[in-house]
Design a protein around this motif. Structure first.
Motif, PDB file in Angstrom:
ATOM      1  N   LEU A 295       0.828  -1.194   0.000  1.00 45.70           N
ATOM      2  CA  LEU A 295       0.000   0.000   0.000  1.00 45.70           C
ATOM      3  C   LEU A 295       0.869   1.253   0.000  1.00 45.70           C
ATOM      4  O   LEU A 295       2.062   1.209   0.300  1.00 45.70           O
ATOM      5  CB  LEU A 295      -0.924  -0.002   1.222  1.00 45.70           C
ATOM      6  N   ALA A 296       0.253   2.376  -0.311  1.00 42.72           N
ATOM      7  CA  ALA A 296       0.999   3.637  -0.385  1.00 42.72           C
ATOM      8  C   ALA A 296       1.584   4.029   0.958  1.00 42.72           C
ATOM      9  O   ALA A 296       2.601   4.731   1.009  1.00 42.72           O
ATOM     10  CB  ALA A 296       0.080   4.743  -0.907  1.00 42.72           C
ATOM     11  N   ASP A 297       0.986   3.572   2.070  1.00 41.98           N
ATOM     12  CA  ASP A 297       1.508   3.903   3.392  1.00 41.98           C
ATOM     13  C   ASP A 297       2.600   2.936   3.847  1.00 41.98           C
ATOM     14  O   ASP A 297       3.085   3.023   4.974  1.00 41.98           O
ATOM     15  CB  ASP A 297       0.384   3.969   4.431  1.00 41.98           C
ATOM     16  N   GLY A 298       2.992   1.999   2.978  1.00 42.84           N
ATOM     17  CA  GLY A 298       4.072   1.080   3.275  1.00 42.84           C
ATOM     18  C   GLY A 298       3.636  -0.265   3.825  1.00 42.84           C
ATOM     19  O   GLY A 298       4.432  -1.214   3.868  1.00 42.84           O
ATOM     20  N   ARG A 299       2.383  -0.393   4.265  1.00 41.81           N
ATOM     21  CA  ARG A 299       1.903  -1.674   4.773  1.00 41.81           C
ATOM     22  C   ARG A 299       1.682  -2.654   3.619  1.00 41.81           C
ATOM     23  O   ARG A 299       1.481  -2.245   2.468  1.00 41.81           O
ATOM     24  CB  ARG A 299       0.606  -1.482   5.554  1.00 41.81           C
ATOM     25  N   LEU A 300       1.718  -3.942   3.936  1.00 42.04           N
ATOM     26  CA  LEU A 300       1.454  -4.978   2.949  1.00 42.04           C
ATOM     27  C   LEU A 300       0.043  -5.505   3.128  1.00 42.04           C
ATOM     28  O   LEU A 300      -0.411  -5.731   4.262  1.00 42.04           O
ATOM     29  CB  LEU A 300       2.460  -6.118   3.070  1.00 42.04           C
ATOM     30  N   LEU A 301      -0.641  -5.719   2.016  1.00 40.17           N
ATOM     31  CA  LEU A 301      -2.003  -6.230   2.027  1.00 40.17           C
ATOM     32  C   LEU A 301      -2.043  -7.550   1.279  1.00 40.17           C
ATOM     33  O   LEU A 301      -1.553  -7.660   0.156  1.00 40.17           O
ATOM     34  CB  LEU A 301      -2.959  -5.225   1.374  1.00 40.17           C
ATOM     35  N   LEU A 302      -2.639  -8.566   1.914  1.00 36.84           N
ATOM     36  CA  LEU A 302      -2.706  -9.919   1.379  1.00 36.84           C
ATOM     37  C   LEU A 302      -4.160 -10.337   1.297  1.00 36.84           C
ATOM     38  O   LEU A 302      -4.946 -10.066   2.215  1.00 36.84           O
ATOM     39  CB  LEU A 302      -1.933 -10.863   2.308  1.00 36.84           C
ATOM     40  N   ALA A 303      -4.546 -10.990   0.215  1.00 36.17           N
ATOM     41  CA  ALA A 303      -5.888 -11.571   0.071  1.00 36.17           C
ATOM     42  C   ALA A 303      -5.730 -13.062  -0.162  1.00 36.17           C
ATOM     43  O   ALA A 303      -4.943 -13.480  -1.022  1.00 36.17           O
ATOM     44  CB  ALA A 303      -6.640 -10.926  -1.090  1.00 36.17           C
ATOM     45  N   LEU A 318      -3.220  -7.947   6.863  1.00 31.98           N
ATOM     46  CA  LEU A 318      -2.405  -6.735   6.844  1.00 31.98           C
ATOM     47  C   LEU A 318      -1.119  -6.973   7.635  1.00 31.98           C
ATOM     48  O   LEU A 318      -1.121  -7.605   8.688  1.00 31.98           O
ATOM     49  CB  LEU A 318      -3.186  -5.583   7.474  1.00 31.98           C
ATOM     50  N   SER A 319      -0.015  -6.454   7.090  1.00 27.63           N
ATOM     51  CA  SER A 319       1.271  -6.504   7.783  1.00 27.63           C
ATOM     52  C   SER A 319       1.838  -5.099   7.890  1.00 27.63           C
ATOM     53  O   SER A 319       1.911  -4.379   6.891  1.00 27.63           O
ATOM     54  CB  SER A 319       2.261  -7.411   7.042  1.00 27.63           C
ATOM     55  N   ASP A 320       2.254  -4.736   9.099  1.00 27.90           N
ATOM     56  CA  ASP A 320       2.868  -3.432   9.342  1.00 27.90           C
ATOM     57  C   ASP A 320       4.387  -3.504   9.364  1.00 27.90           C
ATOM     58  O   ASP A 320       5.056  -2.482   9.546  1.00 27.90           O
ATOM     59  CB  ASP A 320       2.390  -2.863  10.690  1.00 27.90           C
ATOM     60  N   ASP A 321       4.956  -4.720   9.209  1.00 24.66           N
ATOM     61  CA  ASP A 321       6.401  -4.891   9.372  1.00 24.66           C
ATOM     62  C   ASP A 321       7.016  -5.678   8.217  1.00 24.66           C
ATOM     63  O   ASP A 321       7.804  -6.605   8.421  1.00 24.66           O
ATOM     64  CB  ASP A 321       6.710  -5.562  10.705  1.00 24.66           C
TER      65      ASP A 321
END
Length: 384
Positions: A295-303, A318-321
């Motif tokens: 994502l644009a904020d740096g987080r990773l999004l998984l489906a 969602l991953s913040d790291d």
């Protein structure tokens, strides 16, 4: 002149050596590590609403599967998928629809079995997974799978390009992805654009061995410059790859069994020239495709379908790291019937920051959900 057994043995050994050297040379990295392109800038602010739309795309045929998403420079979001009487049928074609003013246009056929056969001058029995991407010049690229003989393990990879956003297309061109048989290269998840305008495309192989691969393609999207194999101690398919640094990559792969599986990981520190296996995620995987974006904020999004069997639950994680830990952020679909299928997700964050999810809905159609990043900050496991 007849050959003595020892001579025949020597010739066969020499031929085998040449085959091995040719295959090895195909995989030798060339030059310095490619540089990843900077992510596109967002041009607008996302709305505060959590859920904007949830709808089925217009049907093109009784059965639909394997959606892909892309956005044109002007902001228009596109979806492509394959549809026909059933998966693998001779009447399956690839279709494209456009998201305009909150609604999808009637689907337009962008690749058919007959057209692909005529363009490539090769027999084509069936078509499969499509993939869309836009290059730095604004051209729209389409990669898709075709099969002449056998099942998906005998696939070839084809490419078309459009200079007008998908209204008109170049003839299909068959990629040369291996030096000898040139079969069993399939696509599912989108490429990364490199700084020099070339592509890094995650693909997978199913013939004899099931594993992920990483193709470096030239600017034309059809010339293979290099390739590397992704590691794994189990059969793995359909890598989804994101950049976590200037040359750092993270790949999530589908676990193809046997038995209960979980999503598998691989990492690269040199923009895909070499890969290392990482510990699997603590997220179950029922031999089903997953999608991942940064994502644009740096987080990773998984489906994905986070269960050991069946595809009757689809959720966002969602991953913040940078992928070290994950939490379930949103359940998109869940059914008590094991016959229901919500699978093969595609993810896109548009220029305004909204998150688009397209996925197979019960094999009857393609469903499209639009969220804002705000919804991912709600309680874990929330539903739209």
């Amino acid at each position: 002149m007849s050959l003595f057994p020892s001579q025949r043995h020597s010739l066969l050994a020499a031929f085998a050596l040449l085959l091995g050297l040719g295959a090895a040379a195909w995989r030798v990295p060339h030059g310095a590590a490619p540089q990843l392109a900077a992510p596109p800038a967002q041009t607008g602010a996302p709305t505060a609403s959590a859920l904007l739309t949830s709808t089925l795309l217009p049907q093109a045929a009784p059965s639909a599967h394997a959606a892909a998403l892309a956005q044109l420079p002007g902001g228009e979001v596109l979806a492509a998928w394959f549809a026909g009487s059933k998966e693998g049928a001779a009447d399956v074609a690839l279709y494209l629809s456009r998201y305009r003013n909150g609604a999808w246009t009637p689907p337009q056929a962008i690749a058919t079995r007959e057209q692909t056969q005529a363009d490539t001058r090769r027999y084509v029995r069936k078509l499969g997974n499509p993939l869309l991407a836009v290059d730095g010049a604004g051209q729209l690229h389409l990669w898709y799978v075709s099969v002449a003989v056998g099942g998906w393990a005998g696939s070839s990879l084809n490419h078309r390009v459009s200079a007008d956003g998908g209204a008109h297309w170049s003839p299909a061109r068959r990629l040369i992805t291996a030096p000898f048989l040139n079969i069993s290269t399939l696509v599912r998840n989108p490429p990364l654009l490199l700084a020099d305008g070339s592509f890094a495309l995650p693909v997978y192989h199913e013939f004899i061995s099931k594993h992920g691969e990483w193709l470096h393609l030239a600017h034309d999207g059809a010339t293979v410059l290099d390739k590397a194999r992704l590691p794994g101690d189990r059969p793995l398919l359909q890598p989804a790859v994101v950049a976590t640094g200037s040359e750092q990559l993270l790949a999530v792969l589908r676990d193809a069994g046997p038995g209960p599986g979980s999503l598998r990981l691989a990492t690269s520190a040199d923009a895909g020239q070499h890969w290392t296996a990482a510990p699997p995620l603590d997220i179950a995987n029922p031999n089903s495709a997953a999608a991942m974006i940064r994502l644009a904020d740096g987080r990773l999004l998984l489906a994905c379908n986070p269960q050991e069997s069946n595809r009757n639950k689809l959720s966002l994680w969602l991953s913040d790291d940078s992928g070290a830990t994950w939490r379930e952020a949103r359940v998109l679909e869940q059914s008590t019937s094991s016959d229901d299928e919500f699978s093969y997700p595609a993810l896109l964050q548009d220029q305004d920051g909204r998150i688009h999810v397209a996925y197979t809905w019960k094999r009857l159609g393609i469903k499209h959900v639009v969220l804002t990043p705000a919804v991912l900050n709600l309680a874990s496991g929330g539903r739209p």
